[in-house]
Design a protein around this motif. Structure first.
Motif, PDB file in Angstrom:
ATOM      1  N   VAL A   4       0.846  -1.251   0.002  1.00  8.71           N
ATOM      2  CA  VAL A   4       0.054  -0.046  -0.146  1.00  8.71           C
ATOM      3  C   VAL A   4       0.868   1.244  -0.196  1.00  8.71           C
ATOM      4  O   VAL A   4       2.079   1.132   0.271  1.00  8.71           O
ATOM      5  CB  VAL A   4      -0.946   0.054   1.144  1.00  8.71           C
ATOM      6  CG1 VAL A   4      -1.769  -0.993   1.043  1.00  8.71           C
ATOM      7  CG2 VAL A   4      -0.064  -0.051   2.519  1.00  8.71           C
ATOM      8  N   ARG A   5       0.405   2.374  -0.552  1.00 10.07           N
ATOM      9  CA  ARG A   5       0.939   3.743  -0.414  1.00 10.07           C
ATOM     10  C   ARG A   5       0.649   4.336   0.810  1.00 10.07           C
ATOM     11  O   ARG A   5      -0.522   4.774   1.214  1.00 10.07           O
ATOM     12  CB  ARG A   5       0.544   4.456  -1.594  1.00 10.07           C
ATOM     13  CG  ARG A   5       0.926   4.011  -3.018  1.00 10.07           C
ATOM     14  CD  ARG A   5       0.649   5.011  -4.080  1.00 10.07           C
ATOM     15  NE  ARG A   5      -1.102   5.363  -3.975  1.00 10.07           N
ATOM     16  CZ  ARG A   5      -1.440   6.495  -4.306  1.00 10.07           C
ATOM     17  NH1 ARG A   5      -0.416   7.465  -4.740  1.00 10.07           N
ATOM     18  NH2 ARG A   5      -2.671   7.057  -4.252  1.00 10.07           N
ATOM     19  N   THR A   6       1.797   4.357   1.708  1.00 13.00           N
ATOM     20  CA  THR A   6       1.547   5.172   3.013  1.00 13.00           C
ATOM     21  C   THR A   6       2.599   5.980   3.291  1.00 13.00           C
ATOM     22  O   THR A   6       3.572   6.127   2.479  1.00 13.00           O
ATOM     23  CB  THR A   6       1.624   3.983   4.323  1.00 13.00           C
ATOM     24  OG1 THR A   6       2.990   3.428   4.189  1.00 13.00           O
ATOM     25  CG2 THR A   6       0.434   2.880   4.057  1.00 13.00           C
ATOM     26  N   THR A   7       2.061   7.160   4.095  1.00 16.64           N
ATOM     27  CA  THR A   7       3.093   8.144   4.489  1.00 16.64           C
ATOM     28  C   THR A   7       2.981   8.407   5.988  1.00 16.64           C
ATOM     29  O   THR A   7       1.881   8.599   6.326  1.00 16.64           O
ATOM     30  CB  THR A   7       3.041   9.389   3.561  1.00 16.64           C
ATOM     31  OG1 THR A   7       3.106   9.242   2.341  1.00 16.64           O
ATOM     32  CG2 THR A   7       4.137  10.460   4.388  1.00 16.64           C
ATOM     33  N   PRO A   8       3.981   8.499   6.839  1.00 21.02           N
ATOM     34  CA  PRO A   8       3.787   8.637   8.194  1.00 21.02           C
ATOM     35  C   PRO A   8       3.558  10.177   8.305  1.00 21.02           C
ATOM     36  O   PRO A   8       4.011  11.132   7.683  1.00 21.02           O
ATOM     37  CB  PRO A   8       5.080   8.389   8.669  1.00 21.02           C
ATOM     38  CG  PRO A   8       6.161   8.380   7.673  1.00 21.02           C
ATOM     39  CD  PRO A   8       5.469   7.926   6.452  1.00 21.02           C
ATOM     40  N   CYS A   9       2.512  10.580   9.355  1.00 20.42           N
ATOM     41  CA  CYS A   9       2.187  11.840   9.525  1.00 20.42           C
ATOM     42  C   CYS A   9       3.520  12.564  10.266  1.00 20.42           C
ATOM     43  O   CYS A   9       3.980  12.210  11.151  1.00 20.42           O
ATOM     44  CB  CYS A   9       1.009  12.040  10.452  1.00 20.42           C
ATOM     45  SG  CYS A   9       0.607  13.737  10.979  1.00 20.42           S
ATOM     46  N   GLU A  52      -2.678   6.140   4.912  1.00 22.80           N
ATOM     47  CA  GLU A  52      -2.926   5.286   3.840  1.00 22.80           C
ATOM     48  C   GLU A  52      -3.709   6.001   2.480  1.00 22.80           C
ATOM     49  O   GLU A  52      -4.458   6.806   2.702  1.00 22.80           O
ATOM     50  CB  GLU A  52      -3.515   4.000   3.656  1.00 22.80           C
ATOM     51  CG  GLU A  52      -3.730   3.087   2.600  1.00 22.80           C
ATOM     52  CD  GLU A  52      -4.224   1.757   3.212  1.00 22.80           C
ATOM     53  OE1 GLU A  52      -4.849   1.321   2.167  1.00 22.80           O
ATOM     54  OE2 GLU A  52      -4.399   1.481   4.158  1.00 22.80           O
ATOM     55  N   PHE A  53      -3.068   6.352   1.373  1.00 29.88           N
ATOM     56  CA  PHE A  53      -3.733   6.830   0.128  1.00 29.88           C
ATOM     57  C   PHE A  53      -4.296   5.793  -0.738  1.00 29.88           C
ATOM     58  O   PHE A  53      -3.840   4.704  -1.101  1.00 29.88           O
ATOM     59  CB  PHE A  53      -2.406   7.586  -0.556  1.00 29.88           C
ATOM     60  CG  PHE A  53      -2.051   8.693   0.174  1.00 29.88           C
ATOM     61  CD1 PHE A  53      -2.446   9.883  -0.109  1.00 29.88           C
ATOM     62  CD2 PHE A  53      -1.077   8.350   1.096  1.00 29.88           C
ATOM     63  CE1 PHE A  53      -1.835  11.001   0.840  1.00 29.88           C
ATOM     64  CE2 PHE A  53      -0.574   9.481   2.086  1.00 29.88           C
ATOM     65  CZ  PHE A  53      -0.920  10.994   1.562  1.00 29.88           C
ATOM     66  N   GLN A  54      -5.293   6.110  -1.287  1.00 28.98           N
ATOM     67  CA  GLN A  54      -6.029   5.175  -2.362  1.00 28.98           C
ATOM     68  C   GLN A  54      -6.108   5.978  -3.651  1.00 28.98           C
ATOM     69  O   GLN A  54      -6.444   7.048  -3.792  1.00 28.98           O
ATOM     70  CB  GLN A  54      -7.320   4.957  -1.815  1.00 28.98           C
ATOM     71  CG  GLN A  54      -7.315   4.255  -0.401  1.00 28.98           C
ATOM     72  CD  GLN A  54      -6.827   2.663  -0.475  1.00 28.98           C
ATOM     73  OE1 GLN A  54      -7.463   2.108  -1.582  1.00 28.98           O
ATOM     74  NE2 GLN A  54      -6.410   2.103   0.402  1.00 28.98           N
ATOM     75  N   GLY A  55      -6.216   5.051  -4.536  1.00 34.87           N
ATOM     76  CA  GLY A  55      -6.403   5.728  -6.087  1.00 34.87           C
ATOM     77  C   GLY A  55      -5.279   6.636  -6.427  1.00 34.87           C
ATOM     78  O   GLY A  55      -4.299   6.597  -6.233  1.00 34.87           O
ATOM     79  N   ALA A  56      -5.893   7.760  -7.099  1.00 42.67           N
ATOM     80  CA  ALA A  56      -5.102   8.830  -7.627  1.00 42.67           C
ATOM     81  C   ALA A  56      -4.700   9.978  -6.636  1.00 42.67           C
ATOM     82  O   ALA A  56      -4.350  10.805  -6.883  1.00 42.67           O
ATOM     83  CB  ALA A  56      -5.666   9.440  -8.946  1.00 42.67           C
ATOM     84  N   VAL A  63       1.662  12.185  -0.150  1.00 43.06           N
ATOM     85  CA  VAL A  63       2.084  10.928  -0.353  1.00 43.06           C
ATOM     86  C   VAL A  63       3.696  10.796  -0.683  1.00 43.06           C
ATOM     87  O   VAL A  63       4.279  11.809  -1.598  1.00 43.06           O
ATOM     88  CB  VAL A  63       1.426  10.120  -1.566  1.00 43.06           C
ATOM     89  CG1 VAL A  63       1.417  10.768  -2.903  1.00 43.06           C
ATOM     90  CG2 VAL A  63       1.687   8.690  -1.647  1.00 43.06           C
ATOM     91  N   GLY A  64       4.434   9.993  -0.253  1.00 43.86           N
ATOM     92  CA  GLY A  64       5.905   9.743  -0.528  1.00 43.86           C
ATOM     93  C   GLY A  64       6.038   8.730  -1.550  1.00 43.86           C
ATOM     94  O   GLY A  64       5.140   8.550  -2.459  1.00 43.86           O
ATOM     95  N   THR A  65       7.278   8.332  -1.838  1.00 50.80           N
ATOM     96  CA  THR A  65       7.575   7.715  -3.001  1.00 50.80           C
ATOM     97  C   THR A  65       7.796   6.286  -2.320  1.00 50.80           C
ATOM     98  O   THR A  65       7.915   5.727  -1.360  1.00 50.80           O
ATOM     99  CB  THR A  65       8.980   7.788  -3.710  1.00 50.80           C
ATOM    100  OG1 THR A  65      10.178   7.787  -2.627  1.00 50.80           O
ATOM    101  CG2 THR A  65       8.818   9.506  -4.096  1.00 50.80           C
ATOM    102  N   GLY A  66       7.303   5.221  -3.350  1.00 50.02           N
ATOM    103  CA  GLY A  66       7.210   3.756  -3.050  1.00 50.02           C
ATOM    104  C   GLY A  66       6.041   3.136  -2.222  1.00 50.02           C
ATOM    105  O   GLY A  66       5.162   4.040  -2.001  1.00 50.02           O
TER     106      GLY A  66
END
Length: 362
Positions: free
Chosen positions: A65-70, A78-82, A97-100
Motif C-alpha cells: 500500500v501507499r503510505t506516509t507517516p504523518c 494510507e492513500f487510495q487511487g489517484a 504521499v511519498g515515493t514507494g
C-alpha cells in the motif's frame, strides 16, 4: 478514506453504521453488503505467529500500500487511487504521499461501526456534561462543532498456550499476644494486644493458561490512556475483513509492528500469569520469586476497530476526544473551567466559615 463508487450515479458510497449496507448521499441508492460466507469466516482464523516473525507468511496474507507517516503525530496515513495529498485524520496536519510502497500484513477482521456520527457526538456531549468542572462553552461548542471523524484503528490480537514454572514464598498469618503500656486519663495502664505475624514457607510449582484474543494497540498516534479507557471491546462481533465496511471511513495502517506487538502481548499475559501464580501459592500473603513461561501454539490476527474522533480548539487550547464506535464509551483530555473551580473554592470557604461560626456560638 476508502472510496466505493455508487452503481447508479458514480458518487462515493459510505457504510451505514449499525446496518449491513452502503448508502449514497447523492442519489439515495442503497447497496447491501453480502453476507459473510462460511469459507470467508474460516479465513478469519489466526495466522501462525512464528512464521510471521520469521517473515515466512504467504504472499496472500500481505499487501503493498501507499503510505506516509504523518510528520506531526506519526500516524501511518494510507492513500487510495489517484489521491496524492490529504489531511491526517488524527491531527489534521497536511500530508503528501511519498515515493514507494509499504508491505503490510492485511487486516483479517473488522468490527464495523455500530454508532452513527450523531450518536457518537451525543455520547461525547453527555460525557462532557457529566464533568462538573468542564467549561460550559466547550460543551456547547462540541455539540455544534464540526463532524466527528470515523477511523478504523489497527490492533493485534494474540493467542497462546502458556506453561509457567514458579518459585516463591507462601505467607500464613498467625497472632501473638504482647503487653503494652498506654496512658488513660494521665495514668499508665497495661493492655494486651494481638500482633499479626507471617510465617513464610518456600514453594514452587507450575501453572498453565490458554490465552485467546489478547488485544494490543498497533497505533502510536493515540495515547494508550485513551484507547485503554475505550475497552472492553466485544470481539465476538469481529467479521471477516471486506473493503465495504471501510467505505466512507479512514483506516490507519499499523505503526506498532508485529514483534513489538507480541512483546506487549507477552507483558499483558505475564500480569495474568502472576495472578495465577499468586492463587496457586495460596496462604494469606504471597511473595513471587521467579516465573519462567514457555509459549506454544502462538497465533495472531490483524484487526480494525471503530473509533470516532474529535479535536477542538477552545480558548486557545486543543482538546481531543475519542468515542468507541461499538459501545459509545468516551475518553479525552479533561477540560477545566477556572470560573467553576474558583466558585467551588469560594463555596467551600463560605461553608467552612459558617461551620466555624456555629462552633464559636455554642
Amino acid at each position: 478514506m476508502r472510496h466505493w463508487p455508487c452503481e447508479s450515479c458514480g458518487a462515493d458510497l459510505r457504510f451505514a453504521p449499525g446496518q449491513t449496507r452502503l448508502v449514497c448521499d447523492h442519489c439515495g441508492h442503497v447497496q447491501d453488503i453480502p453476507e459473510t460466507a462460511p469459507a470467508d469466516r474460516r479465513g478469519m482464523g489466526e495466522l501462525d505467529l512464528r512464521a510471521a516473525l520469521d517473515d515466512r507468511l504467504p504472499a496472500s496474507a500481505c499487501e503493498r500500500v501507499r503510505t506516509t507517516p504523518c510528520p506531526s503525530c506519526g500516524a501511518l496515513v494510507e492513500f487510495q487511487g489517484a489521491i496524492h495529498a490529504t489531511e491526517c485524520p488524527f491531527c489534521a496536519t497536511p500530508v503528501v504521499v511519498g515515493t514507494g510502497e509499504t508491505r503490510l500484513i492485511k487486516p483479517q477482521a473488522v468490527i464495523p461501526f455500530r454508532l452513527t456520527e450523531r450518536e457518537a457526538r451525543q455520547a461525547m456531549v453527555d460525557w462532557l456534561g457529566r464533568l462538573w468542572f468542564a467549561p460550559n462553552g466547550l460543551v456547547q461548542y462540541a455539540r455544534k462543532g464540526r463532524a466527528l471523524s470515523g477511523i478504523y484503528v489497527p490492533y493485534w490480537t494474540f493467542d497462546a498456550a502458556t506453561r509457567s514454572r514458579y518459585t516463591g514464598q507462601r505467607g500464613d498469618a498467625y497472632y501473638t499476644t504482647r503487653t503494652v503500656t498506654v496512658q488513660v486519663d494521665g495514668r499508665p495502664q497495661r493492655r494486651t494486644q494481638q500482633v499479626r505475624q507471617i510465617r513464610w514457607t518456600p514453594v514452587s510449582g507450575r501453572v498453565a493458561r490458554d490465552f485467546d484474543d489478547v488485544l494490543v494497540l498497533a497505533s502510536q498516534s493515540l495515547p494508550h490512556r485513551y484507547t485503554e479507557a475505550l475497552e472492553p471491546w466485544d470481539l465476538s462481533a469481529l467479521t471477516p475483513y471486506r473493503p465495504d465496511w471501510l467505505a466512507g471511513f479512514t483506516a490507519e495502517g499499523y505503526t506498532v509492528d508485529l514483534p513489538a506487538g507480541w512483546q506487549r502481548g507477552q507483558e499483558i499475559m505475564a500480569r495474568t500469569i502472576r495472578g495465577d501464580v499468586a492463587r496457586a501459592i495460596g496462604g494469606d500473603e504471597q511473595r513471587i520469586g521467579r516465573v519462567e513461561t514457555s509459549y506454544d501454539r502462538e497465533s495472531f490476527k490483524h484487526v480494525l476497530l471503530p473509533v470516532w474522533m474529535a479535536a477542538y480548539r477552545y480558548n486557545g487550547k486543543s482538546y481531543r476526544f475519542v468515542v468507541n464506535g461499538q459501545t459509545g464509551r468516551v475518553q479525552g483530555e479533561r477540560p477545566w473551567s477556572a470560573w467553576k473551580i474558583a466558585f467551588a473554592v469560594l463555596l467551600a470557604l463560605i461553608a467552612a466559615g459558617i461551620a466555624a461560626l456555629i462552633t464559636q456560638m455554642r
